[in-house]
Motif scaffolding. Sequence first.
Motif, PDB file in Angstrom:
ATOM      1  N   GLY A   1      -0.662   0.887   8.541  1.00  0.00           N
ATOM      2  CA  GLY A   1      -0.518  -0.221   7.593  1.00  0.00           C
ATOM      3  C   GLY A   1       0.055   0.127   6.238  1.00  0.00           C
ATOM      4  N   ALA A   2       0.493   1.371   6.013  1.00  0.00           N
ATOM      5  CA  ALA A   2       1.124   1.703   4.726  1.00  0.00           C
ATOM      6  C   ALA A   2       2.496   1.054   4.643  1.00  0.00           C
ATOM      7  CB  ALA A   2       1.264   3.219   4.579  1.00  0.00           C
ATOM      8  N   ASP A   3       2.882   0.626   3.429  1.00  0.00           N
ATOM      9  CA  ASP A   3       4.212   0.051   3.209  1.00  0.00           C
ATOM     10  C   ASP A   3       5.181   1.071   2.621  1.00  0.00           C
ATOM     11  OD1 ASP A   3       3.568  -2.812   3.861  1.00  0.00           O
ATOM     12  OD2 ASP A   3       2.098  -2.447   2.276  1.00  0.00           O
ATOM     13  N   ILE A   4       4.631   2.045   1.905  1.00  0.00           N
ATOM     14  CA  ILE A   4       5.445   3.092   1.268  1.00  0.00           C
ATOM     15  C   ILE A   4       4.664   4.398   1.411  1.00  0.00           C
ATOM     16  CG2 ILE A   4       6.371   3.935  -0.939  1.00  0.00           C
ATOM     17  CD1 ILE A   4       6.278   0.870  -1.825  1.00  0.00           C
ATOM     18  N   VAL A   5       5.373   5.475   1.786  1.00  0.00           N
ATOM     19  CA  VAL A   5       4.746   6.798   1.862  1.00  0.00           C
ATOM     20  C   VAL A   5       5.453   7.704   0.861  1.00  0.00           C
ATOM     21  CG1 VAL A   5       4.340   8.811   3.342  1.00  0.00           C
ATOM     22  CG2 VAL A   5       4.081   6.508   4.281  1.00  0.00           C
ATOM     23  N   VAL A   6       4.690   8.466   0.102  1.00  0.00           N
ATOM     24  CA  VAL A   6       5.285   9.466  -0.785  1.00  0.00           C
ATOM     25  C   VAL A   6       4.748  10.847  -0.407  1.00  0.00           C
ATOM     26  CG1 VAL A   6       5.708   7.941  -2.754  1.00  0.00           C
ATOM     27  CG2 VAL A   6       3.501   9.103  -2.572  1.00  0.00           C
ATOM     28  N   HIS A   7       5.558  11.855  -0.734  1.00  0.00           N
ATOM     29  CA  HIS A   7       5.182  13.244  -0.460  1.00  0.00           C
ATOM     30  C   HIS A   7       5.569  14.127  -1.616  1.00  0.00           C
ATOM     31  CE1 HIS A   7       4.110  13.688   3.784  1.00  0.00           C
ATOM     32  NE2 HIS A   7       4.923  12.674   4.032  1.00  0.00           N
ATOM     33  N   SER A   8       4.768  15.150  -1.839  1.00  0.00           N
ATOM     34  CA  SER A   8       5.260  16.332  -2.508  1.00  0.00           C
ATOM     35  C   SER A   8       5.783  17.219  -1.388  1.00  0.00           C
ATOM     36  CB  SER A   8       4.134  17.024  -3.269  1.00  0.00           C
ATOM     37  OG  SER A   8       4.587  18.292  -3.704  1.00  0.00           O
TER      38      SER A   8
ATOM     39  N   ILE B   1       9.577  13.045  -1.866  1.00  0.00           N
ATOM     40  CA  ILE B   1      10.305  12.050  -1.082  1.00  0.00           C
ATOM     41  C   ILE B   1       9.523  10.742  -1.040  1.00  0.00           C
ATOM     42  CG2 ILE B   1       9.399  12.549   1.255  1.00  0.00           C
ATOM     43  CD1 ILE B   1      12.524  12.628   2.056  1.00  0.00           C
ATOM     44  N   ILE B   2      10.295   9.651  -0.921  1.00  0.00           N
ATOM     45  CA  ILE B   2       9.743   8.296  -0.810  1.00  0.00           C
ATOM     46  C   ILE B   2      10.205   7.744   0.531  1.00  0.00           C
ATOM     47  CG2 ILE B   2       9.870   5.955  -1.766  1.00  0.00           C
ATOM     48  CD1 ILE B   2      10.903   7.526  -4.418  1.00  0.00           C
ATOM     49  N   VAL B   3       9.284   7.244   1.349  1.00  0.00           N
ATOM     50  CA  VAL B   3       9.660   6.653   2.635  1.00  0.00           C
ATOM     51  C   VAL B   3       9.334   5.165   2.592  1.00  0.00           C
ATOM     52  CG1 VAL B   3       9.365   6.717   5.137  1.00  0.00           C
ATOM     53  CG2 VAL B   3       9.115   8.829   3.813  1.00  0.00           C
ATOM     54  N   ASP B   4      10.331   4.352   2.948  1.00  0.00           N
ATOM     55  CA  ASP B   4      10.183   2.892   2.992  1.00  0.00           C
ATOM     56  C   ASP B   4       9.805   2.520   4.421  1.00  0.00           C
ATOM     57  OD1 ASP B   4      10.490   0.136   2.891  1.00  0.00           O
ATOM     58  OD2 ASP B   4      12.524   0.177   2.059  1.00  0.00           O
TER      59      ASP B   4
ATOM     60  N   LEU C   1       0.858  -1.187   0.000  1.00  0.00           N
ATOM     61  CA  LEU C   1       0.000   0.000   0.000  1.00  0.00           C
ATOM     62  C   LEU C   1       0.894   1.237   0.000  1.00  0.00           C
ATOM     63  CD1 LEU C   1      -2.764   1.412   0.237  1.00  0.00           C
ATOM     64  CD2 LEU C   1      -2.485   1.313   2.725  1.00  0.00           C
ATOM     65  N   ILE C   2       0.695   2.080  -1.029  1.00  0.00           N
ATOM     66  CA  ILE C   2       1.433   3.347  -1.156  1.00  0.00           C
ATOM     67  C   ILE C   2       0.481   4.467  -0.742  1.00  0.00           C
ATOM     68  CG2 ILE C   2       2.659   4.884  -2.746  1.00  0.00           C
ATOM     69  CD1 ILE C   2       2.696   2.380  -4.708  1.00  0.00           C
ATOM     70  N   VAL C   3       0.906   5.317   0.197  1.00  0.00           N
ATOM     71  CA  VAL C   3       0.052   6.422   0.626  1.00  0.00           C
ATOM     72  C   VAL C   3       0.743   7.746   0.318  1.00  0.00           C
ATOM     73  CG1 VAL C   3      -1.144   7.525   2.548  1.00  0.00           C
ATOM     74  CG2 VAL C   3      -1.013   5.032   2.442  1.00  0.00           C
ATOM     75  N   ASP C   4       0.069   8.591  -0.453  1.00  0.00           N
ATOM     76  CA  ASP C   4       0.516   9.967  -0.673  1.00  0.00           C
ATOM     77  C   ASP C   4       0.040  10.769   0.541  1.00  0.00           C
ATOM     78  OD1 ASP C   4       0.794  12.640  -1.363  1.00  0.00           O
ATOM     79  OD2 ASP C   4       0.195  12.357  -3.452  1.00  0.00           O
ATOM     80  N   ASN C   5       1.000  11.185   1.381  1.00  0.00           N
ATOM     81  CA  ASN C   5       0.671  11.840   2.653  1.00  0.00           C
ATOM     82  C   ASN C   5       0.885  13.350   2.590  1.00  0.00           C
ATOM     83  OD1 ASN C   5      -0.229  11.547   5.346  1.00  0.00           O
ATOM     84  ND2 ASN C   5       1.867  11.597   6.136  1.00  0.00           N
ATOM     85  N   THR C   6       0.865  13.901   1.374  1.00  0.00           N
ATOM     86  CA  THR C   6       1.186  15.317   1.173  1.00  0.00           C
ATOM     87  C   THR C   6       0.267  16.246   1.958  1.00  0.00           C
ATOM     88  OG1 THR C   6       2.026  14.850  -1.045  1.00  0.00           O
ATOM     89  CG2 THR C   6       1.357  17.112  -0.604  1.00  0.00           C
ATOM     90  N   LEU C   7      -1.041  16.035   1.879  1.00  0.00           N
ATOM     91  CA  LEU C   7      -1.955  17.005   2.481  1.00  0.00           C
ATOM     92  C   LEU C   7      -2.038  16.875   4.000  1.00  0.00           C
ATOM     93  CD1 LEU C   7      -4.990  17.583   0.113  1.00  0.00           C
ATOM     94  CD2 LEU C   7      -2.744  18.624   0.154  1.00  0.00           C
ATOM     95  N   ALA C   8      -1.667  15.734   4.538  1.00  0.00           N
ATOM     96  CA  ALA C   8      -1.718  15.573   5.996  1.00  0.00           C
ATOM     97  C   ALA C   8      -0.400  15.973   6.638  1.00  0.00           C
ATOM     98  CB  ALA C   8      -2.050  14.123   6.334  1.00  0.00           C
TER      99      ALA C   8
END
Length: 426
Positions: A199-206, A221-224, A181-188
Motif C-alpha cells: 500500500g505504499a505510494d512512494i518509496v525512498v532509499h538511502s 532514490i525515489i520510487v513512484d 504513504l511514503i516508506v523509507d525502505n532503506t533497512l529492508a
Amino acid sequence: MSDRLPGFSTLAVHAGAQPDPTTGARATPIYQTTSFVFNDADHAASLFGLQAFGNIYTRIGNPTNAVLEERVAALEGGTAALAVASGHAAQVVVLQQLLQPGDEFIAARKLYGGSINQFTHAFKSFGWNVVWADPDDIASFERAVTPRTKAIFIESIANPGGSITDIEAISTVARKAGVPLIVDNTLASPYLIRPIDHGADIVVHSLTKFLGGHGNSLGGIIVDAGTFDWSTGGKYPMLSEPRPEYHGIRLQETFGNFAFAIACRVLGLRDLGPALSPFNAFMILTGIETLPLRMQKHCDNAKAVAEFLAGHPAVASVNYAGLPSDKYNRLARKYAPKGAGAVFTFSLKGGYDAGVNLVSKLQLFSHLANVGDTRSLVIHPASTTHSQLDDASKIKSGAGPDVVRLSIGIEDKEDLIADLEQALGA
Ligand SMILES: *Cc1c(COP(=O)(O)O)cnc(C)c1O
C-alpha cells in the motif's frame, strides 16, 4: 524469449541494462559527461518543453543513472524512479512536491536519527511541519491527521531498533486521509520487503546502505508506485496545476501514473540540484547485482549474532524482530519472511559506560556511523547519531543510554560472535 516474468535475482542483474549500442560494452558504462548534444534546434526545444524524453544535462538526468532508476523501480514494483545524491536528498525532493509552507506531514517517531533532525530543524525552516506518531499505535496516526496533512512518512524496518512497521495498517490511514504513504525502505531493501505491495505510494532509499552495499558510495532514490491520484481536491498543486515553466502543462494529466517521478525530476532535482554522480550510480548498480545474495547472508548472520547475544549474561535485552520472543516477530513473519534485516540493537546491563566500553574493545566490528556495509559495524547511538536528542526522545526513538546498535555484515558468523564474546567478557 518465454513470456515468464523475470524473478527478483534476474531483475537485480539485468533490469534497465542492455549492451551499449555503440561499443557493445556489457557492463553499464559510466557516462561521465555533464551535457548531451542535441540533434537539432527542434529536438532541443522539445526536450526542454517536456514533449520528448532525452538527455540534456546531468543535473536533470544521465544514462548511467537511468539504468539505476529503471532497476530499482523494477525491484520495488514501481512505475518509475529518480536517483539523487543521497537518502536525505530523496526526502527533501519528495516532500517539496507535496508540501507548501504551513502544511504538515505525519512521521513515525522511530526513524533514522538524521531524518529526525532533518524533519525537526531543516524542514521547519521551509515551513513544513512534522507531526510525530507512534508506529506501535496506529490510532496515533489517525489522531494526527488535520486538513493540512499532505503525507505520511514511515520506515519499513525502523532504525535504530530494527522494529517492523505495520505498513498495511498505516496505508489504510493514509488512504482514508487522502494523502500518500511514503516508506523509507532503506533497512529492508526490496529483497526483504516491497512496500508498494502493502500500500505504499512512494518509496525512498538511502542507496548508501544495503543497495550499494559496500560502504563506498552515497546515493538516494525515489520510487513512484503510480498509485496516487494527485488531482483530487487541489491538494497537490505542483502535480495538478499548469506549470508556467513548461508551457502550462499539468504533470498528472500529461504523465499519468509516473507523474510523481517526473515532478521530482523536473521540479525537484532540476531546481534543488542534488544530482547523483554517474560514477556513484555505477558503483551502486554493481552492488545491486548481488543484493539477494548479500541480503540473505546479512540476515542469517544477524539472526545467529542476536541468538548469541540473547544468551549472554552481560546483555540485558536484544531487540531483533527475527527472534521468536521479540515483540515484532509476528510482523516480521508477515512482512519480511526471508529475514528481519541486519540492523538491530541490544542493551547492556552495565548501561552507558558498558556501551562505550564494548565499542572500544571490538576489533572486527568497525566503530562508525553507517549501516548496510559488507563489513560488520557498531555504534553507541546515545553518544553519537542520537546525541542531539534529549533523553526522553532518545528512549522514544529506541536509542536509550544503554543501547548498542549493530549492522551485521557478510563475514563468517563464527568470527563475529568470537569478537563480541571477547569484548563482552573483557
Ligand atoms: C542513512 C539513512 C538515511 C539517509 O541517507 P543518506 O544517504 O545518508 O543521506 C535515511 N534513512 C535511513 C533509514 C538511513 O539509514
